[in-house]
Design an enzyme around this catalytic site. Structure first.
Site, PDB file in Angstrom:
ATOM      1  N   LYS A 173       0.833  -1.213   0.000  1.00  9.40           N
ATOM      2  CA  LYS A 173       0.000   0.000   0.000  1.00  9.40           C
ATOM      3  C   LYS A 173       0.866   1.261   0.000  1.00  9.40           C
ATOM      4  O   LYS A 173       0.638   2.174  -0.794  1.00  9.40           O
ATOM      5  CB  LYS A 173      -0.931   0.022   1.227  1.00  9.40           C
ATOM      6  N   ARG A 214      -9.565   1.160   8.746  1.00 11.48           N
ATOM      7  CA  ARG A 214      -9.130  -0.191   9.110  1.00 11.48           C
ATOM      8  C   ARG A 214     -10.176  -0.936   9.914  1.00 11.48           C
ATOM      9  O   ARG A 214      -9.943  -2.088  10.287  1.00 11.48           O
ATOM     10  CB  ARG A 214      -7.868  -0.058   9.975  1.00 11.48           C
ATOM     11  N   ARG A 258      12.049  -6.739   4.970  1.00 14.77           N
ATOM     12  CA  ARG A 258      12.142  -5.319   5.338  1.00 14.77           C
ATOM     13  C   ARG A 258      12.766  -5.160   6.730  1.00 14.77           C
ATOM     14  O   ARG A 258      13.505  -4.197   6.972  1.00 14.77           O
ATOM     15  CB  ARG A 258      10.744  -4.692   5.314  1.00 14.77           C
ATOM     16  N   ARG A 317      11.932  -2.081  11.480  1.00 10.21           N
ATOM     17  CA  ARG A 317      10.683  -1.589  12.080  1.00 10.21           C
ATOM     18  C   ARG A 317      10.297  -2.506  13.232  1.00 10.21           C
ATOM     19  O   ARG A 317      10.325  -3.726  13.083  1.00 10.21           O
ATOM     20  CB  ARG A 317       9.580  -1.548  10.998  1.00 10.21           C
ATOM     21  N   ARG A 377      -0.517  -9.044  13.268  1.00 10.52           N
ATOM     22  CA  ARG A 377      -1.061  -8.017  12.356  1.00 10.52           C
ATOM     23  C   ARG A 377      -1.955  -8.676  11.298  1.00 10.52           C
ATOM     24  O   ARG A 377      -2.985  -8.118  10.910  1.00 10.52           O
ATOM     25  CB  ARG A 377       0.087  -7.241  11.688  1.00 10.52           C
TER      26      ARG A 377
HETATM   27  P1  AP5 Z   1       4.856  -1.551   1.865  1.00 12.32           P
HETATM   28  O1  AP5 Z   1       4.632  -0.731   0.657  1.00 12.32           O
HETATM   29  O2  AP5 Z   1       5.436  -0.899   3.080  1.00 12.32           O
HETATM   30  O3  AP5 Z   1       3.489  -2.285   2.254  1.00 12.32           O
HETATM   31  P2  AP5 Z   1       2.316  -1.781   3.184  1.00 12.32           P
HETATM   32  O4  AP5 Z   1       1.090  -2.499   2.717  1.00 12.32           O
HETATM   33  O5  AP5 Z   1       2.279  -0.283   3.229  1.00 12.32           O
HETATM   34  O6  AP5 Z   1       2.837  -2.408   4.558  1.00 12.32           O
HETATM   35  P3  AP5 Z   1       2.946  -1.839   6.022  1.00 12.32           P
HETATM   36  O7  AP5 Z   1       3.650  -2.882   6.818  1.00 12.32           O
HETATM   37  O8  AP5 Z   1       3.499  -0.455   6.070  1.00 12.32           O
HETATM   38  O9  AP5 Z   1       1.414  -1.782   6.348  1.00 12.32           O
HETATM   39  P4  AP5 Z   1       0.683  -1.969   7.644  1.00 12.32           P
HETATM   40  O10 AP5 Z   1      -0.722  -1.834   7.177  1.00 12.32           O
HETATM   41  O11 AP5 Z   1       0.958  -3.183   8.455  1.00 12.32           O
HETATM   42  O12 AP5 Z   1       1.306  -0.820   8.548  1.00 12.32           O
HETATM   43  P5  AP5 Z   1       0.911   0.689   8.835  1.00 12.32           P
HETATM   44  O13 AP5 Z   1       2.139   1.468   8.767  1.00 12.32           O
HETATM   45  O14 AP5 Z   1      -0.275   1.109   8.041  1.00 12.32           O
HETATM   46  O15 AP5 Z   1       5.720  -2.810   1.432  1.00 12.32           O
HETATM   47  C1  AP5 Z   1       6.172  -3.762   2.383  1.00 12.32           C
HETATM   48  C2  AP5 Z   1       7.508  -4.363   1.905  1.00 12.32           C
HETATM   49  O16 AP5 Z   1       7.273  -5.110   0.705  1.00 12.32           O
HETATM   50  C3  AP5 Z   1       8.556  -3.302   1.546  1.00 12.32           C
HETATM   51  O17 AP5 Z   1       9.805  -3.798   1.894  1.00 12.32           O
HETATM   52  C4  AP5 Z   1       8.402  -3.162   0.021  1.00 12.32           C
HETATM   53  O18 AP5 Z   1       9.594  -2.748  -0.589  1.00 12.32           O
HETATM   54  C5  AP5 Z   1       8.026  -4.579  -0.378  1.00 12.32           C
HETATM   55  N1  AP5 Z   1       7.161  -4.624  -1.567  1.00 12.32           N
HETATM   56  C6  AP5 Z   1       6.129  -3.795  -1.875  1.00 12.32           C
HETATM   57  N2  AP5 Z   1       5.538  -4.172  -3.017  1.00 12.32           N
HETATM   58  C7  AP5 Z   1       6.200  -5.287  -3.460  1.00 12.32           C
HETATM   59  C8  AP5 Z   1       6.045  -6.138  -4.595  1.00 12.32           C
HETATM   60  N3  AP5 Z   1       5.085  -5.950  -5.527  1.00 12.32           N
HETATM   61  N4  AP5 Z   1       6.895  -7.188  -4.702  1.00 12.32           N
HETATM   62  C9  AP5 Z   1       7.866  -7.405  -3.782  1.00 12.32           C
HETATM   63  N5  AP5 Z   1       8.068  -6.609  -2.684  1.00 12.32           N
HETATM   64  C10 AP5 Z   1       7.238  -5.566  -2.524  1.00 12.32           C
HETATM   65  O19 AP5 Z   1       0.407   0.580  10.344  1.00 12.32           O
HETATM   66  C11 AP5 Z   1       1.285   0.269  11.402  1.00 12.32           C
HETATM   67  C12 AP5 Z   1       0.501   0.205  12.709  1.00 12.32           C
HETATM   68  O20 AP5 Z   1      -0.074   1.504  12.989  1.00 12.32           O
HETATM   69  C13 AP5 Z   1      -0.692  -0.746  12.742  1.00 12.32           C
HETATM   70  O21 AP5 Z   1      -0.307  -2.071  13.043  1.00 12.32           O
HETATM   71  C14 AP5 Z   1      -1.558  -0.117  13.840  1.00 12.32           C
HETATM   72  O22 AP5 Z   1      -1.055  -0.402  15.105  1.00 12.32           O
HETATM   73  C15 AP5 Z   1      -1.374   1.371  13.585  1.00 12.32           C
HETATM   74  N6  AP5 Z   1      -2.359   1.929  12.646  1.00 12.32           N
HETATM   75  C16 AP5 Z   1      -2.128   2.452  11.393  1.00 12.32           C
HETATM   76  N7  AP5 Z   1      -3.256   2.854  10.831  1.00 12.32           N
HETATM   77  C17 AP5 Z   1      -4.256   2.575  11.727  1.00 12.32           C
HETATM   78  C18 AP5 Z   1      -5.671   2.740  11.708  1.00 12.32           C
HETATM   79  N8  AP5 Z   1      -6.302   3.246  10.649  1.00 12.32           N
HETATM   80  N9  AP5 Z   1      -6.382   2.322  12.787  1.00 12.32           N
HETATM   81  C19 AP5 Z   1      -5.770   1.811  13.873  1.00 12.32           C
HETATM   82  N10 AP5 Z   1      -4.422   1.627  13.962  1.00 12.32           N
HETATM   83  C20 AP5 Z   1      -3.684   2.004  12.894  1.00 12.32           C
END
Ligand code: AP5
Length: 187
Positions: free
Chosen positions: A15, A88, A127, A133, A144
């Site tokens: 994402k 979410r 990652r 992280r 997660r």
């Molecule tokens: P990346 O692009 O970072 O993927 P992502 O889907 O953004 O993954 P995240 O781990 O950042 O998402 P998340 O939803 O768990 O965490 P968030 O920060 O929102 O890619 C991941 C890896 O894969 C990278 O190394 C990339 O290079 C690689 N990659 C990408 N595309 C690829 C491809 N096609 N092929 C191969 N490799 C690829 O949330 C973190 C925490 O914050 C949550 O757990 C929660 O505690 C809190 N939080 C955030 N938002 C909320 C909310 N709305 N409500 C409540 N709590 C929240």
């Protein structure tokens, strides 16, 4: 071209990677609740202190804190928007609809980036070696994924029932996922 987009998908589905590229290509404002929360944690703010231990366990930060954080950002932008990591929960999706409706607008499309659990685990462990992280450990990634299935997957139906859902295959290379997303965004 679409104006307001939600990117949905499990942790590690790409994402953040794709939202940044779409923002650059089309001039959207990219709003990532995960990035905002990590900034709050780094700044040591009240919100950051409340969020830190929750994020380290891979649980969700309470809806009211998230909704008021995103409301301020949405009110401050008049551009097209890509929401990454929000909503979410069904409560967040409903709050988003209500706040956009008050502003006379609405989400145009939610796009689900589909990726399997096994691929998520491989990507996030990869990652972890580079970025360190704190929520990219095997146990927290697994939690997660569980939290995603229990609390976030119901929103897929929420947008599907509203005829606003598109899906792309997230298990292609980054350029091909981007090409599929661009096709959806172009309408
Ligand atoms: P990346 O692009 O970072 O993927 P992502 O889907 O953004 O993954 P995240 O781990 O950042 O998402 P998340 O939803 O768990 O965490 P968030 O920060 O929102 O890619 C991941 C890896 O894969 C990278 O190394 C990339 O290079 C690689 N990659 C990408 N595309 C690829 C491809 N096609 N092929 C191969 N490799 C690829 O949330 C973190 C925490 O914050 C949550 O757990 C929660 O505690 C809190 N939080 C955030 N938002 C909320 C909310 N709305 N409500 C409540 N709590 C929240």
């Amino acid at each position: 071209m679409l104006d307001k987009i939600v990117l949905l998908g499990p942790p590690g589905s790409g994402k953040g990677t794709q939202a940044k590229r779409l923002a650059k290509e089309f001039g959207y404002t990219h709003l990532s609740t995960g990035d905002m929360l990590r900034e709050e944690v780094n700044a040591g703010s009240d919100l950051g202190m409340k969020a830190k231990s929750i994020m380290e366990k891979g649980e969700l930060v309470p809806d009211d804190l998230i909704v008021s954080m995103i409301r301020k950002r949405l009110e401050a932008t008049s551009d097209g928007v890509i929401l990454d990591g929000f909503p979410r929960t069904t409560a967040q999706a409903e709050a988003l609809d209500a706040m956009l409706s008050d502003a006379g607008t609405a989400i145009d499309r939610a796009i689900l980036v589909d990726v399997s659990d096994n691929e998520v685990m491989q990507r996030l462990l990869g990652r972890a070696k580079i970025e360190g992280r704190s929520d990219d450990t095997p146990e927290v990634i697994s939690n997660r994924l569980d939290v995603y299935k229990q609390q976030t997957e119901p929103i897929v139906n929420y947008y599907s029932n509203a005829n606003k859902l598109s899906r792309v295959n997230g298990e292609q290379d980054i350029d091909n996922v981007f090409a599929d997303l661009k096709a959806v965004v172009a309408g």
